[in-house]
Motif scaffolding. Structure first.
Motif, PDB file in Angstrom:
ATOM      1  N   LEU A 172       0.831  -1.214   0.000  1.00 42.50           N
ATOM      2  CA  LEU A 172       0.000   0.000   0.000  1.00 42.50           C
ATOM      3  C   LEU A 172       0.863   1.262   0.000  1.00 42.50           C
ATOM      4  CD1 LEU A 172      -2.827  -1.039   2.517  1.00 42.50           C
ATOM      5  CD2 LEU A 172      -3.056  -0.673   0.049  1.00 42.50           C
ATOM      6  N   ILE A 173       1.906   1.251   0.818  1.00 40.25           N
ATOM      7  CA  ILE A 173       2.817   2.406   0.854  1.00 40.25           C
ATOM      8  C   ILE A 173       3.501   2.585  -0.498  1.00 40.25           C
ATOM      9  CG2 ILE A 173       4.942   3.312   1.888  1.00 40.25           C
ATOM     10  CD1 ILE A 173       4.123   1.860   4.487  1.00 40.25           C
ATOM     11  N   ARG A 178       5.180   5.736  -5.480  1.00 44.10           N
ATOM     12  CA  ARG A 178       6.027   5.201  -6.537  1.00 44.10           C
ATOM     13  C   ARG A 178       7.063   6.208  -7.024  1.00 44.10           C
ATOM     14  NH1 ARG A 178       4.846   0.284  -8.182  1.00 44.10           N
ATOM     15  NH2 ARG A 178       2.795  -0.614  -7.794  1.00 44.10           N
ATOM     16  N   ASP A 179       6.785   7.486  -6.819  1.00 43.33           N
ATOM     17  CA  ASP A 179       7.724   8.512  -7.283  1.00 43.33           C
ATOM     18  C   ASP A 179       8.857   8.747  -6.277  1.00 43.33           C
ATOM     19  OD1 ASP A 179       6.179   8.843  -9.541  1.00 43.33           O
ATOM     20  OD2 ASP A 179       4.971  10.454  -8.664  1.00 43.33           O
ATOM     21  N   ASN A 180       8.718   8.179  -5.108  1.00 47.31           N
ATOM     22  CA  ASN A 180       9.741   8.364  -4.069  1.00 47.31           C
ATOM     23  C   ASN A 180      10.697   7.165  -4.110  1.00 47.31           C
ATOM     24  OD1 ASN A 180      11.210   8.462  -1.610  1.00 47.31           O
ATOM     25  ND2 ASN A 180       9.605   9.753  -0.699  1.00 47.31           N
ATOM     26  N   GLU A 181      11.885   7.385  -4.640  1.00 47.04           N
ATOM     27  CA  GLU A 181      12.845   6.298  -4.827  1.00 47.04           C
ATOM     28  C   GLU A 181      13.245   5.645  -3.504  1.00 47.04           C
ATOM     29  OE1 GLU A 181      17.332   5.587  -6.677  1.00 47.04           O
ATOM     30  OE2 GLU A 181      16.212   7.430  -7.132  1.00 47.04           O
ATOM     31  N   LYS A 182      13.431   6.450  -2.473  1.00 47.16           N
ATOM     32  CA  LYS A 182      13.850   5.940  -1.177  1.00 47.16           C
ATOM     33  C   LYS A 182      12.776   5.036  -0.571  1.00 47.16           C
ATOM     34  CE  LYS A 182      15.800   7.445   3.237  1.00 47.16           C
ATOM     35  NZ  LYS A 182      16.211   8.615   4.059  1.00 47.16           N
ATOM     36  N   VAL A 183      11.502   5.480  -0.663  1.00 49.03           N
ATOM     37  CA  VAL A 183      10.392   4.687  -0.131  1.00 49.03           C
ATOM     38  C   VAL A 183      10.229   3.393  -0.929  1.00 49.03           C
ATOM     39  CG1 VAL A 183       7.892   4.618   0.240  1.00 49.03           C
ATOM     40  CG2 VAL A 183       9.177   6.685   0.814  1.00 49.03           C
ATOM     41  N   THR A 184      10.362   3.496  -2.245  1.00 43.85           N
ATOM     42  CA  THR A 184      10.247   2.310  -3.105  1.00 43.85           C
ATOM     43  C   THR A 184      11.294   1.265  -2.740  1.00 43.85           C
ATOM     44  OG1 THR A 184       9.381   3.637  -4.935  1.00 43.85           O
ATOM     45  CG2 THR A 184      10.330   1.483  -5.483  1.00 43.85           C
ATOM     46  N   LYS A 185      12.511   1.728  -2.556  1.00 45.41           N
ATOM     47  CA  LYS A 185      13.600   0.814  -2.194  1.00 45.41           C
ATOM     48  C   LYS A 185      13.342   0.171  -0.838  1.00 45.41           C
ATOM     49  CE  LYS A 185      18.633   0.640  -1.853  1.00 45.41           C
ATOM     50  NZ  LYS A 185      19.897   1.418  -1.956  1.00 45.41           N
ATOM     51  N   LEU A 186      12.847   0.963   0.103  1.00 42.32           N
ATOM     52  CA  LEU A 186      12.576   0.448   1.447  1.00 42.32           C
ATOM     53  C   LEU A 186      11.456  -0.589   1.427  1.00 42.32           C
ATOM     54  CD1 LEU A 186      13.141   0.603   4.488  1.00 42.32           C
ATOM     55  CD2 LEU A 186      11.476   2.462   4.637  1.00 42.32           C
TER      56      LEU A 186
END
Length: 363
Positions: A172-173, A178-186
């Protein structure tokens, strides 16, 4: 040891000694040579003049389970000669071995002397004690593994819902960021860690049941090392231990998930060993292609493996110096390597340890 110097021969009466020695055949064996098979007819007593002999029990899968061992100066095979019963165990040379084979008729001749009879009774008692000890150790190990398997199955069942909720939350996060690379990686790392935990638990449960099935596919070591790096990024990021991974663009056939487990165990142990004695260090994993085999070397500059566990390192429940360690990781790693028709060995000292894993490139 000369034949005449063997403790058994020394206790034979002088008037019979020359007759006995003359009847004995001296056998020179290479490592692994069979002396007698389990359930074979007892036709002689054997004197160990050099090397060691390993006694084994045939398992249902056709493999030989080591039961006990005897060295230079000992003798064996006496029980069957006196009882007439078939051999209860198999006997194999362990390394280069020289034996004196005393025929059954000669054995029955010399037992008229009291001292050889005493020696034989002592040997029987020692063999019984040794066999009982090994049997009890094996029973205890089997019971421990069964308990571990039951616990892991229970844990997996209990963790199924929490894992699903964590995974759903990460998805969900990820969907909303999807535009946040750091969040996507995490979020991707969370998913990878959950899969890794489930796979490790399944490997542990399978090992406790004696299962060693693998799923063969093409494995790119470049992709495998990259995935390993991503899973262990938090540990490597603190800079205490530098990790060098050289894949050399090698691909092979194997079970990618299980090979990742081997890598995780060997590198994890190396990092733990380094940090237990000093503040920083270096670990390298280097892949090379040698003929039809892929050679993986995992080296560290840690304190080395304690001498007291070196001979039993790959056995279950062997651990030292690790808080919370089960002593199963290295045993599982070896079982995975063996199921790939490979083998593992190590060299260790005060300057560090190197594990060498040899795996066939194709199956």
């Amino acid at each position: 040891m000369r034949l005449e110097e063997h403790p058994f021969i020394r206790c034979v009466s002088e008037e019979r000694k020359s007759i006995v020695v003359g009847a004995i055949d001296v056998l020179e064996l290479e490592s692994g040579d069979m002396i007698f098979d389990e359930q074979s007819e007892p036709d002689a007593l054997f004197l160990i003049l050099k090397g060691s002999v390993e006694f084994t029990k045939l398992k249902s899968d056709g493999n030989h389970q080591p039961v006990s061992e005897s060295g230079e100066g000992a003798f064996f095979g006496e029980v069957g000669v006196f009882t007439g019963e078939r051999r209860a165990l198999g006997a194999f040379a362990k390394g280069v071995c020289i034996l004196g084979k005393v025929p059954e008729s000669t054995v029955k001749l010399i037992i008229e002397d009291a001292e050889p009879v005493r020696k034989i009774l002592e040997s029987v008692i020692q063999h019984l004690n040794s066999t009982t000890s090994h049997y009890m150790n094996e029973v205890m190990r089997t019971e421990k593994l069964a308990l571990v398997g039951t616990m892991v199955s229970s844990i997996l069942h209990d963790f199924k819902n929490p894992f699903a909720i964590i995974s759903m939350g990460a998805q969900l996060i990820l969907r909303n960021s999807r535009d946040n690379e750091k969040v996507t990686k995490l979020c991707n790392n969370i998913e990878s860690q959950i899969r890794s935990m489930v796979h490790m638990a399944n490997d542990l449960a399978a090992f406790s049941r004696g299962e060693n099935e693998i799923e063969i596919s093409n494995v790119s070591l470049k992709a495998l090392f990259k995935y390993f790096n991503e899973l262990n990024a938090p540990v490597i990021a603190d800079g205490k231990v530098t990790l060098e991974l050289e894949h050399n663009h090698i691909s092979m056939e194997g079970d990618q998930i299980k090979l990742l487990r081997v890598l995780q165990n060997l590198v994890g142990n190396a990092i733990d060993a380094i940090l237990s004695k000093k503040e920083n260090g270096h670990v390298s994993v280097i892949a090379k292609l040698t003929g039809d085999n892929v050679i993986l070397t995992v080296s560290d500059d840690g304190p080395g493996i304690p001498e007291e566990i070196q001979d039993t390192l790959f056995e279950p429940f062997v651990t030292q110096g690790k808080t919370g360690g089960t002593g199963l990781g290295t045993a599982i790693a070896k079982s995975i390597i063996t199921s790939h028709n490979g083998h593992i060995d190590f060299e260790t000292g005060a300057q560090g340890t190197t594990f060498t894993v040899c795996l066939p490139k194709t199956h």
